[in-house]
Design a protein around this motif. Sequence first.
Motif, PDB file in Angstrom:
ATOM      1  N   ALA A  35      30.014   3.840  67.365  1.00  0.00           N
ATOM      2  CA  ALA A  35      30.167   5.217  67.824  1.00  0.00           C
ATOM      3  C   ALA A  35      30.993   5.273  69.101  1.00  0.00           C
ATOM      4  O   ALA A  35      31.840   6.154  69.266  1.00  0.00           O
ATOM      5  CB  ALA A  35      28.798   5.849  68.047  1.00  0.00           C
ATOM      6  N   HIS A  36      30.771   4.333  70.022  1.00  0.00           N
ATOM      7  CA  HIS A  36      31.562   4.301  71.254  1.00  0.00           C
ATOM      8  C   HIS A  36      33.033   4.025  70.949  1.00  0.00           C
ATOM      9  O   HIS A  36      33.926   4.627  71.550  1.00  0.00           O
ATOM     10  CB  HIS A  36      31.020   3.233  72.208  1.00  0.00           C
ATOM     11  N   LEU A  37      33.302   3.117  70.034  1.00  0.00           N
ATOM     12  CA  LEU A  37      34.690   2.815  69.668  1.00  0.00           C
ATOM     13  C   LEU A  37      35.358   4.015  69.005  1.00  0.00           C
ATOM     14  O   LEU A  37      36.519   4.327  69.302  1.00  0.00           O
ATOM     15  CB  LEU A  37      34.738   1.605  68.740  1.00  0.00           C
ATOM     16  N   ALA A  38      34.639   4.704  68.119  1.00  0.00           N
ATOM     17  CA  ALA A  38      35.209   5.877  67.457  1.00  0.00           C
ATOM     18  C   ALA A  38      35.491   6.981  68.471  1.00  0.00           C
ATOM     19  O   ALA A  38      36.557   7.612  68.442  1.00  0.00           O
ATOM     20  CB  ALA A  38      34.259   6.374  66.370  1.00  0.00           C
ATOM     21  N   TYR A  39      34.571   7.223  69.383  1.00  0.00           N
ATOM     22  CA  TYR A  39      34.768   8.257  70.395  1.00  0.00           C
ATOM     23  C   TYR A  39      35.936   7.891  71.309  1.00  0.00           C
ATOM     24  O   TYR A  39      36.778   8.737  71.614  1.00  0.00           O
ATOM     25  CB  TYR A  39      33.495   8.441  71.212  1.00  0.00           C
ATOM     26  N   THR A  41      38.477   6.008  70.624  1.00  0.00           N
ATOM     27  CA  THR A  41      39.716   6.135  69.862  1.00  0.00           C
ATOM     28  C   THR A  41      40.139   7.592  69.759  1.00  0.00           C
ATOM     29  O   THR A  41      41.319   7.926  69.924  1.00  0.00           O
ATOM     30  CB  THR A  41      39.535   5.530  68.462  1.00  0.00           C
ATOM     31  N   LEU A  42      39.181   8.461  69.511  1.00  0.00           N
ATOM     32  CA  LEU A  42      39.486   9.892  69.403  1.00  0.00           C
ATOM     33  C   LEU A  42      39.994  10.454  70.729  1.00  0.00           C
ATOM     34  O   LEU A  42      41.030  11.128  70.772  1.00  0.00           O
ATOM     35  CB  LEU A  42      38.235  10.647  68.957  1.00  0.00           C
ATOM     36  N   VAL A  43      39.307  10.161  71.810  1.00  0.00           N
ATOM     37  CA  VAL A  43      39.723  10.652  73.126  1.00  0.00           C
ATOM     38  C   VAL A  43      41.072  10.046  73.514  1.00  0.00           C
ATOM     39  O   VAL A  43      41.962  10.739  74.006  1.00  0.00           O
ATOM     40  CB  VAL A  43      38.647  10.364  74.192  1.00  0.00           C
ATOM     41  N   GLY A  44      41.241   8.754  73.292  1.00  0.00           N
ATOM     42  CA  GLY A  44      42.513   8.108  73.601  1.00  0.00           C
ATOM     43  C   GLY A  44      43.661   8.678  72.802  1.00  0.00           C
ATOM     44  O   GLY A  44      44.777   8.807  73.287  1.00  0.00           O
ATOM     45  N   GLY A  45      43.393   9.030  71.538  1.00  0.00           N
ATOM     46  CA  GLY A  45      44.431   9.633  70.711  1.00  0.00           C
ATOM     47  C   GLY A  45      44.864  10.992  71.247  1.00  0.00           C
ATOM     48  O   GLY A  45      46.045  11.313  71.231  1.00  0.00           O
ATOM     49  N   PHE A  46      43.906  11.782  71.729  1.00  0.00           N
ATOM     50  CA  PHE A  46      44.267  13.086  72.302  1.00  0.00           C
ATOM     51  C   PHE A  46      44.995  12.925  73.620  1.00  0.00           C
ATOM     52  O   PHE A  46      45.893  13.706  73.925  1.00  0.00           O
ATOM     53  CB  PHE A  46      43.023  13.960  72.488  1.00  0.00           C
ATOM     54  N   LEU A  47      44.638  11.937  74.409  1.00  0.00           N
ATOM     55  CA  LEU A  47      45.320  11.737  75.689  1.00  0.00           C
ATOM     56  C   LEU A  47      46.736  11.221  75.493  1.00  0.00           C
ATOM     57  O   LEU A  47      47.616  11.503  76.309  1.00  0.00           O
ATOM     58  CB  LEU A  47      44.528  10.768  76.568  1.00  0.00           C
ATOM     59  N   ALA A  48      46.974  10.476  74.434  1.00  0.00           N
ATOM     60  CA  ALA A  48      48.301   9.941  74.159  1.00  0.00           C
ATOM     61  C   ALA A  48      49.166  10.922  73.368  1.00  0.00           C
ATOM     62  O   ALA A  48      50.330  10.640  73.114  1.00  0.00           O
ATOM     63  CB  ALA A  48      48.171   8.624  73.389  1.00  0.00           C
ATOM     64  N   TRP A  49      48.596  12.056  72.953  1.00  0.00           N
ATOM     65  CA  TRP A  49      49.314  13.060  72.168  1.00  0.00           C
ATOM     66  C   TRP A  49      50.519  13.562  72.967  1.00  0.00           C
ATOM     67  O   TRP A  49      50.376  13.917  74.127  1.00  0.00           O
ATOM     68  CB  TRP A  49      48.374  14.211  71.860  1.00  0.00           C
ATOM     69  N   PRO A  50      51.697  13.600  72.378  1.00  0.00           N
ATOM     70  CA  PRO A  50      52.871  14.082  73.129  1.00  0.00           C
ATOM     71  C   PRO A  50      52.720  15.561  73.492  1.00  0.00           C
ATOM     72  O   PRO A  50      52.302  16.376  72.682  1.00  0.00           O
ATOM     73  CB  PRO A  50      54.037  13.887  72.167  1.00  0.00           C
TER      74      PRO A  50
END
Length: 51
Positions: A35-39, A41-50
């Motif tokens: 669950a920590h890895l999924a969360y 990954t999700l937060v990191g994906g939004f922060l890296a969003w152009p």
Amino acid sequence: MGTSQTSAPGVALLEPPGFLMLNYGPSTPTVTLAAHLAYGTLVGGFLAWPA
């Protein structure tokens, strides 16, 4: 936990989690890590969003 304002008994309804929360089941550390890895990954994906 039970309190005097509830109908629950005065004893603890949950036992202490113990080392790596193993008192809640043997798969708890694995599920918690997943669950920590999924969360993350999700937060990191939004922060890296152009922008």
